[in-house]
Write an enzyme that holds these catalytic residues in place. Sequence first.
Site, mmCIF file in Angstrom:
data_model
loop_
_atom_site.group_PDB
_atom_site.id
_atom_site.type_symbol
_atom_site.label_atom_id
_atom_site.label_comp_id
_atom_site.label_asym_id
_atom_site.label_seq_id
_atom_site.Cartn_x
_atom_site.Cartn_y
_atom_site.Cartn_z
ATOM 1 N N LYS A 175 0.833 -1.204 0.000
ATOM 2 C CA LYS A 175 0.000 0.000 0.000
ATOM 3 C C LYS A 175 0.867 1.255 0.000
ATOM 4 O O LYS A 175 0.577 2.230 -0.715
ATOM 5 C CB LYS A 175 -0.924 -0.009 1.215
ATOM 6 C CG LYS A 175 -1.785 1.236 1.358
ATOM 7 C CD LYS A 175 -2.732 1.414 0.192
ATOM 8 C CE LYS A 175 -3.695 2.575 0.445
ATOM 9 N NZ LYS A 175 -4.586 2.826 -0.709
ATOM 10 N N LYS A 244 1.352 11.768 5.234
ATOM 11 C CA LYS A 244 1.659 10.756 6.253
ATOM 12 C C LYS A 244 2.137 9.459 5.614
ATOM 13 O O LYS A 244 3.122 8.857 6.042
ATOM 14 C CB LYS A 244 0.423 10.522 7.116
ATOM 15 C CG LYS A 244 0.587 9.486 8.224
ATOM 16 C CD LYS A 244 0.101 8.104 7.810
ATOM 17 C CE LYS A 244 -1.394 8.058 7.610
ATOM 18 N NZ LYS A 244 -1.880 6.684 7.267
#
Length: 301
Positions: A175, A244
Amino acid sequence: MSQTEHALSITVIGLGQMGGNMALTLQAAGFEVTGSDLFEAARERLAGLGLAVVAPDALPASDVYLLSLPTSAHVREVIETSPGLLALAPKGSVIVDTSTSDPAVSRELAEKVTAAGLHWLDAPVSGGPKGAANGTLGMLLGGDDATLERVMPMLEAMSAKRTHVGGPGSGHVVKLANNYLCAAHLLTTAEAVAMAAKAGVEPAACLAGINSGSGRSAISEVNFPEWVLSERFDSGFTTGLMRKDLRLARDAAEQLGIPLALLQAVVNAWHASPEQPADSDDFNHITTPILACARQTESHS
């Protein structure tokens, strides 16, 4: 389809745009679903949509605890301390983390989960709130085959595409790799479109050409027409979350001891101006300064 047709009972922890929509999708598919969120407003919103909700200190015994949380720190808190699934979850239940988390933390938590007699699956998702609402998410799965097989009916109800990429933590590794490429493609596609615009080619025409060739990507095929050129900027994924994720990807590369200069350049570009875009802005807004610069150059030429 009645709720009794599915054996799995599911508690969804984190009822934001993603978690809330996943919970409603699973309920509509016939699962017994309970939702929980730290914030009362989120619980009330989902209760108003027909979902059974409870406060975090009143979680029911469930077969699956599906986490949809902002960061690894939140995942750790839910598992270890508050409410503390390691102690609260029935033996044999499965913790499924759909958040985009730090792979190192995921692997650490997976070991603790297994030691507590529970099962682990990391299952980060793509497709945004729309995909969560209509059950067409993409999922990257990290865990063992037996756990995957056990929760497959749930995964099938949530997603259009599922890819098992390895053991615990592997889903989160891939991911981060995916989001790195997504972030890079937003920058490179914006620069390519800006260059073409300066040369007199309309952005839509430029994209049509790119999408007929080898330079195409999900960004050029989906994001640009859907959110950038339309100026809707409502994908449901924020700049702050992408920043992030990029930091997590950079940190993972550093921990592995591999120098990735382009990754660092992409991280730097996304953090160059904290307010352009702001963390709360849609992540596709990273293209706005690049495209605006091309328009300003045109107006002065």
